[in-house]
Enzyme design. Structure first.
Site, mmCIF file in Angstrom:
data_model
loop_
_atom_site.group_PDB
_atom_site.id
_atom_site.type_symbol
_atom_site.label_atom_id
_atom_site.label_comp_id
_atom_site.label_asym_id
_atom_site.label_seq_id
_atom_site.Cartn_x
_atom_site.Cartn_y
_atom_site.Cartn_z
ATOM 1 C CG HIS A 150 8.905 -8.339 4.519
ATOM 2 N ND1 HIS A 150 8.648 -9.050 5.735
ATOM 3 C CD2 HIS A 150 8.096 -8.909 3.565
ATOM 4 C CE1 HIS A 150 7.617 -10.157 5.298
ATOM 5 N NE2 HIS A 150 7.425 -10.260 4.044
ATOM 6 C CE LYS A 178 5.506 -6.770 5.557
ATOM 7 N NZ LYS A 178 4.057 -6.497 4.686
HETATM 8 N N1 LIG Z 1 -0.532 -11.428 0.030
HETATM 9 C C1 LIG Z 1 0.688 -11.510 -0.534
HETATM 10 O O1 LIG Z 1 1.385 -12.431 -0.823
HETATM 11 C C2 LIG Z 1 1.575 -10.051 -0.901
HETATM 12 C C3 LIG Z 1 2.478 -10.105 -1.568
HETATM 13 C C4 LIG Z 1 3.309 -8.970 -1.560
HETATM 14 C C5 LIG Z 1 2.695 -7.600 -0.954
HETATM 15 N N2 LIG Z 1 1.806 -7.672 -0.271
HETATM 16 C C6 LIG Z 1 0.961 -6.588 0.249
HETATM 17 O O2 LIG Z 1 0.340 -5.724 -0.915
HETATM 18 C C7 LIG Z 1 0.128 -4.467 -0.532
HETATM 19 C C8 LIG Z 1 0.829 -3.555 -1.622
HETATM 20 O O3 LIG Z 1 1.913 -4.182 -1.732
HETATM 21 P P1 LIG Z 1 2.854 -3.163 -2.598
HETATM 22 O O4 LIG Z 1 4.323 -3.665 -2.604
HETATM 23 O O5 LIG Z 1 2.477 -3.411 -4.098
HETATM 24 O O6 LIG Z 1 2.809 -1.794 -2.218
HETATM 25 P P2 LIG Z 1 2.849 -0.386 -3.189
HETATM 26 O O7 LIG Z 1 3.067 0.880 -1.910
HETATM 27 O O8 LIG Z 1 3.898 -0.396 -4.096
HETATM 28 O O9 LIG Z 1 1.502 -0.246 -3.958
HETATM 29 C C9 LIG Z 1 0.423 0.084 -3.145
HETATM 30 C C10 LIG Z 1 -0.572 0.946 -4.098
HETATM 31 O O10 LIG Z 1 -1.775 1.030 -3.716
HETATM 32 C C11 LIG Z 1 -2.108 2.510 -4.155
HETATM 33 N N3 LIG Z 1 -3.350 2.842 -3.204
HETATM 34 C C12 LIG Z 1 -3.443 3.062 -1.872
HETATM 35 N N4 LIG Z 1 -4.509 3.491 -1.312
HETATM 36 C C13 LIG Z 1 -5.276 3.317 -2.620
HETATM 37 C C14 LIG Z 1 -6.752 3.085 -2.528
HETATM 38 N N5 LIG Z 1 -7.563 3.448 -1.492
HETATM 39 N N6 LIG Z 1 -7.333 2.839 -3.687
HETATM 40 C C15 LIG Z 1 -6.605 2.288 -4.646
HETATM 41 N N7 LIG Z 1 -5.273 2.530 -4.763
HETATM 42 C C16 LIG Z 1 -4.634 2.744 -3.302
HETATM 43 C C17 LIG Z 1 -1.125 3.278 -3.859
HETATM 44 O O11 LIG Z 1 -1.119 4.326 -4.599
HETATM 45 C C18 LIG Z 1 0.016 2.404 -4.545
HETATM 46 O O12 LIG Z 1 0.079 2.543 -5.975
HETATM 47 C C19 LIG Z 1 0.917 -4.397 0.903
HETATM 48 O O13 LIG Z 1 0.070 -4.206 2.008
HETATM 49 C C20 LIG Z 1 2.034 -5.665 0.952
HETATM 50 O O14 LIG Z 1 2.133 -5.859 2.268
HETATM 51 C C21 LIG Z 1 0.837 -9.030 -0.064
#
Ligand SMILES: NC(=O)c1ccc[n+]([C@@H]2O[C@H](COP(=O)([O-])OP(=O)(O)OC[C@H]3O[C@@H](n4cnc5c(N)ncnc54)[C@H](O)[C@@H]3O)[C@@H](O)[C@H]2O)c1
Length: 255
Positions: free
Chosen positions: A140, A144
């Site tokens: 990744h 991450k």
């Molecule tokens: N399931 C899937 O297919 C898949 C695909 C990609 C990413 N993900 C996962 O999704 C998650 C997010 O990934 P990302 O790349 O967008 O990360 P990112 O860090 O860009 O975004 C996370 C966002 O959540 C916000 N946040 C944190 N705590 C919060 C809360 N308590 N309430 C509301 N908002 C909050 C942060 O401020 C940020 O804007 C990660 O865990 C990643 O591993 C899953």
């Protein structure tokens, strides 16, 4: 119109989900919530999508269940222990709300929304019983925060269950001395190796080894857009799922 709320709306995934929902037929982006915002704007949504952080998602889920909202969880980190916590939250919600089980909200936890990745996991599950050894390499982008990935943990659990059902034990491994981490993490008795490298998006290889042969199943997500058809499917079809917890997109994809 299905009213959709997005948690983590200013993050990389959340902002793309917001953009996708805005342009999707039959969906209305009703609430965008990020860190520091009040969750109250989510009230009235038919479904909430969570793409936040592993340490935040469970508390968000608690709030949504207390408010009777269906939730699609995309945030990583939902291993066996955390899924057990989700089931506890659902039990608490049933007791507090005095609801019957059928009236409980629906929680769909999706370790990976990419159709290709779901198929990779399915193929790995099918292959698992035919080989002596199985290991996973997940790769990744370096931003991450959790390792191993939710997809790798889920794949490991599926492989382990298939191996156990076939009467297979742990993969052979004669290692007696090692640098910490050299053999990866043991997840559901499957070794998982996590690579974090600039330039990568989300990739996984599942390696199976037997007498004189290796099978490698590999999936590459090259762009976050690969997750959006799965997110839309989840949002549109969550109401068709049984009440309580569902893990993975498999049933919605007819797998
Ligand atoms: N399931 C899937 O297919 C898949 C695909 C990609 C990413 N993900 C996962 O999704 C998650 C997010 O990934 P990302 O790349 O967008 O990360 P990112 O860090 O860009 O975004 C996370 C966002 O959540 C916000 N946040 C944190 N705590 C919060 C809360 N308590 N309430 C509301 N908002 C909050 C942060 O401020 C940020 O804007 C990660 O865990 C990643 O591993 C899953």
């Amino acid at each position: 119109m299905i009213k959709v709320g997005v948690l983590g709306a200013r993050g990389q995934m959340g902002s793309l989900v917001c953009q996708t929902v805005r342009g999707a037929d039959g969906l209305e982006l009703a609430a965008e919530v990020d860190l520091g915002d009040s969750l109250d704007v989510l009230e009235g949504c038919a479904v909430v999508v969570d793409f936040t952080r592993p340490d935040a998602a469970l508390e968000n889920l608690r709030w949504c269940l207390e408010h009777g909202l269906d939730v699609v969880v995309g945030t990583s980190g939902f291993d066996t222990d955390r899924l057990a916590q989700v089931r506890e939250l659902l039990t608490e919600a049933a007791q507090q709300g005095d609801s019957t089980e059928a009236a409980l909200p629906k929680v769909l936890v999706v370790p990976n929304f990419s159709v290709g990745a779901v198929l990779m996991m399915k193929f790995a599950e099918q292959a698992a019983r035919f080989f002596d050894s199985a290991e996973i390499i997940e790769l990744h982008h370096p931003a991450k925060v959790d390792a191993p990935s939710g997809t790798a943990a889920r794949t490991a659990a599926m492989i382990q269950a298939a191996r156990a059902a076939a009467g297979l034990g742990a993969s052979p491994d004669a290692t007696t001395t090692e640098q910490p981490g050299a053999r990866g993490a043991s997840v559901a008795e499957v070794r998982v190796h996590s690579v974090r490298l600039a330039g990568l998006v989300a990739h996984q290889e599942v390696l199976f080894g037997g007498s004189g042969e290796i099978l490698t199943i590999r999936h590459d997500s090259l762009d976050r857009a690969s997750f959006m058809p799965g997110v839309l499917l989840a949002v549109r079809r969550i109401e068709s799922l049984p009440a309580g917890l569902t893990v993975g997109l498999d049933s919605l994809l007819g797998l």
